[in-house]
Enzyme design. Sequence first.
Site, PDB file in Angstrom:
ATOM      1  N   ARG A 252      -3.163  57.399  11.796  1.00 50.02           N
ATOM      2  CA  ARG A 252      -2.711  58.429  12.750  1.00 50.02           C
ATOM      3  C   ARG A 252      -1.193  58.385  12.755  1.00 50.02           C
ATOM      4  O   ARG A 252      -0.607  57.397  13.185  1.00 50.02           O
ATOM      5  CB  ARG A 252      -3.338  58.148  14.119  1.00 50.02           C
ATOM      6  N   HIS A 256      -1.450  58.740  20.199  1.00 46.42           N
ATOM      7  CA  HIS A 256      -2.887  58.851  20.502  1.00 46.42           C
ATOM      8  C   HIS A 256      -3.184  60.230  21.118  1.00 46.42           C
ATOM      9  O   HIS A 256      -4.106  60.919  20.720  1.00 46.42           O
ATOM     10  CB  HIS A 256      -3.288  57.734  21.465  1.00 46.42           C
ATOM     11  N   TYR A 265       3.721  50.188  21.358  1.00 50.65           N
ATOM     12  CA  TYR A 265       2.814  49.206  20.757  1.00 50.65           C
ATOM     13  C   TYR A 265       2.854  49.176  19.238  1.00 50.65           C
ATOM     14  O   TYR A 265       2.134  48.400  18.629  1.00 50.65           O
ATOM     15  CB  TYR A 265       1.372  49.464  21.239  1.00 50.65           C
TER      16      TYR A 265
HETATM   17  C1  LIG Z   1     -16.669  55.070  26.963  1.00 49.00           C
HETATM   18  C2  LIG Z   1     -15.192  55.214  26.942  1.00 49.00           C
HETATM   19  N1  LIG Z   1     -14.390  54.156  27.162  1.00 49.00           N
HETATM   20  C3  LIG Z   1     -13.049  54.277  27.144  1.00 49.00           C
HETATM   21  C4  LIG Z   1     -12.467  55.498  26.904  1.00 49.00           C
HETATM   22  C5  LIG Z   1     -10.960  55.643  26.859  1.00 49.00           C
HETATM   23  N2  LIG Z   1     -10.530  55.924  25.489  1.00 49.00           N
HETATM   24  C6  LIG Z   1     -10.190  57.165  25.095  1.00 49.00           C
HETATM   25  S1  LIG Z   1      -9.767  57.231  23.472  1.00 49.00           S
HETATM   26  C7  LIG Z   1     -10.022  55.572  23.275  1.00 49.00           C
HETATM   27  C8  LIG Z   1      -9.788  54.898  21.951  1.00 49.00           C
HETATM   28  C9  LIG Z   1     -10.762  55.247  20.899  1.00 49.00           C
HETATM   29  O1  LIG Z   1     -10.317  54.730  19.670  1.00 49.00           O
HETATM   30  P1  LIG Z   1     -11.019  55.090  18.317  1.00 49.00           P
HETATM   31  O2  LIG Z   1     -12.496  55.032  18.462  1.00 49.00           O
HETATM   32  O3  LIG Z   1     -10.407  54.254  17.261  1.00 49.00           O
HETATM   33  O4  LIG Z   1     -10.642  56.650  18.078  1.00 49.00           O
HETATM   34  P2  LIG Z   1      -9.191  57.317  17.876  1.00 49.00           P
HETATM   35  O5  LIG Z   1      -8.706  57.717  19.242  1.00 49.00           O
HETATM   36  O6  LIG Z   1      -8.306  56.337  17.196  1.00 49.00           O
HETATM   37  O7  LIG Z   1      -9.450  58.541  17.050  1.00 49.00           O
HETATM   38  C10 LIG Z   1     -10.425  54.992  24.487  1.00 49.00           C
HETATM   39  C11 LIG Z   1     -10.695  53.564  24.669  1.00 49.00           C
HETATM   40  C12 LIG Z   1     -13.330  56.602  26.712  1.00 49.00           C
HETATM   41  N3  LIG Z   1     -12.860  57.828  26.455  1.00 49.00           N
HETATM   42  N4  LIG Z   1     -14.670  56.435  26.712  1.00 49.00           N
END
Ligand SMILES: Cc1ncc(C[n+]2csc(CCOP(=O)(O)OP(=O)(O)O)c2C)c(N)n1
Length: 351
Positions: A252, A256, A265
Site C-alpha cells: 500500500r 490506510h 509507524y
Molecule cells: C472486526 C474488525 N476489527 C477491527 C476493525 C478495524 N480495522 C479496520 S481496517 C483494519 C486492518 C485490516 O488490515 P488488513 O486485513 O491487512 O487489510 P488492509 O486494510 O491492509 O487492506 C482494522 C483492524 C474492523 N474494521 N473490523
Amino acid sequence: MELDYPMKQIINDEGFFVDSSYEKQIDEELVRMFYFNMLRIRTFDRKAINLQRQGRLGTYAPFEGQEASQVGSALALGANDWVFPTYRDHGATLTYGADMVRAFLYWNGRVEGCVPPEGKNIFPPAVPIATQLPHAAGAAWAEKRKGTKNAAIAYFGDGATSEGDFHEGLNFASVFKVPVVFFNQNNGYAISVPIEKQMNSATIAQKSVAYGIPGVRIDGNDCFAVYFETKKAFDFARSGNGPTLIEAVTWRTGAHTTADNPSNYRSEEQGRDIVDPLDRLEKFMKNYGYWNEEWITEAKEKTAKEIEAAVEEMERFPAADVNDLFDNVYAEMPTDLAEQKESYLAHLRGQ
Ligand SMILES: Cc1ncc(C[n+]2csc(CCOP(=O)(O)OP(=O)(O)O)c2C)c(N)n1
Ligand SMILES: [Mg+2]
C-alpha cells in the site's frame, strides 16, 4: 516455509519475462486491457483522495500500489461469479463492472453506493474484517448445490487472516469443496501493525496447509502472474476441486485511509525498492514494443473524462441521510436500535 511457497512471477521488476512459457499467451489486446484498467482505477483512486481533501467526499481507503493485484484478479473472473470485496477493493469491483458513480457515493454515505449494477454479483464492501469470507464460501456452496459452474472470490488483507472468520470461511469451503477463491492482498500492514507483529508464519500461502487446500504465493505487483494464477484457481474450483488460497504480495503506497498518517509507524524508506505495478507494466511494454504514445494519451483522456462525469453525477445526489444508518440494518428494527435512532435524531435537533 517461505521456500515451500516461492513467489511466482511472470515478469520481473525491470519488465522482462522470467517465465517465457507465457510469451505466446500475452498479446497486445491483453497488455492494453491491463494497462487501461490499471490506469483507470489509479486515476479514480487519486481523484477520490483529492475530493476527500476538498471536503467533497467522506473518509476514503486508497489502494494505490495494489492495482496489479486488483485488476489481474478481477479480469480472471467469469461473467456470473460472486465478488466479495473489502473497503479497499474498488479497483477490483470497478474492473469487474461496478458503477463508478456508486463507488463514489459509497464514500459519501449514500445507500446507492452499496447497490450493484443489474446482473453483477458484487456485494457491498465488507468493513468488519474477514466477515466476507464465510459469505463467499456460502455463495459458492449455493452455486454448487444449484449445479452451476459459477464461483466466488473473497478479497481480504493480511490482517484479516488473524480473524476467526478467516478460519471458518476456509474450513467450511474446504470441507464442502465449494468453488471459491480466497484472494489475499498482503500489503504488509493492518493499519499500523506490520505483518511481523501480526503472525509468526513466514507466508500467508502456507496457511492453506491447515485446510488441506492449495496455497499459491504470487508477486502481486505483476499483473500477469496475478491474472494467470487466479484463472488457474478458478478453473480448479469450477472443475469441482474446491477452494484455493492465493497470497498476492503487494504494497500500500499511501495511507490506510485518508484519516491515517503512515509516517507515525512507517519510515519513508520502507517500500522504496518496490517497483510500482504501472511503472513495471510500462517497462514491459517498452521492452517488448507495446508502448504507443498516441494510445496512452487517448487512454488518459478517456479515463479522465469518465471520472469527471462520474464526479459530476455523484455531486447531483443529496447529502447522506442519517436515517439510512439505522433503517437498512434489519427488516424489522429491534427496539434498542429504534431507541438509539431516536436519541441520535434528538441530538441532531439539538435536544
Ligand atoms: C472486526 C474488525 N476489527 C477491527 C476493525 C478495524 N480495522 C479496520 S481496517 C483494519 C486492518 C485490516 O488490515 P488488513 O486485513 O491487512 O487489510 P488492509 O486494510 O491492509 O487492506 C482494522 C483492524 C474492523 N474494521 N473490523
Ligand atoms: Mg493489510
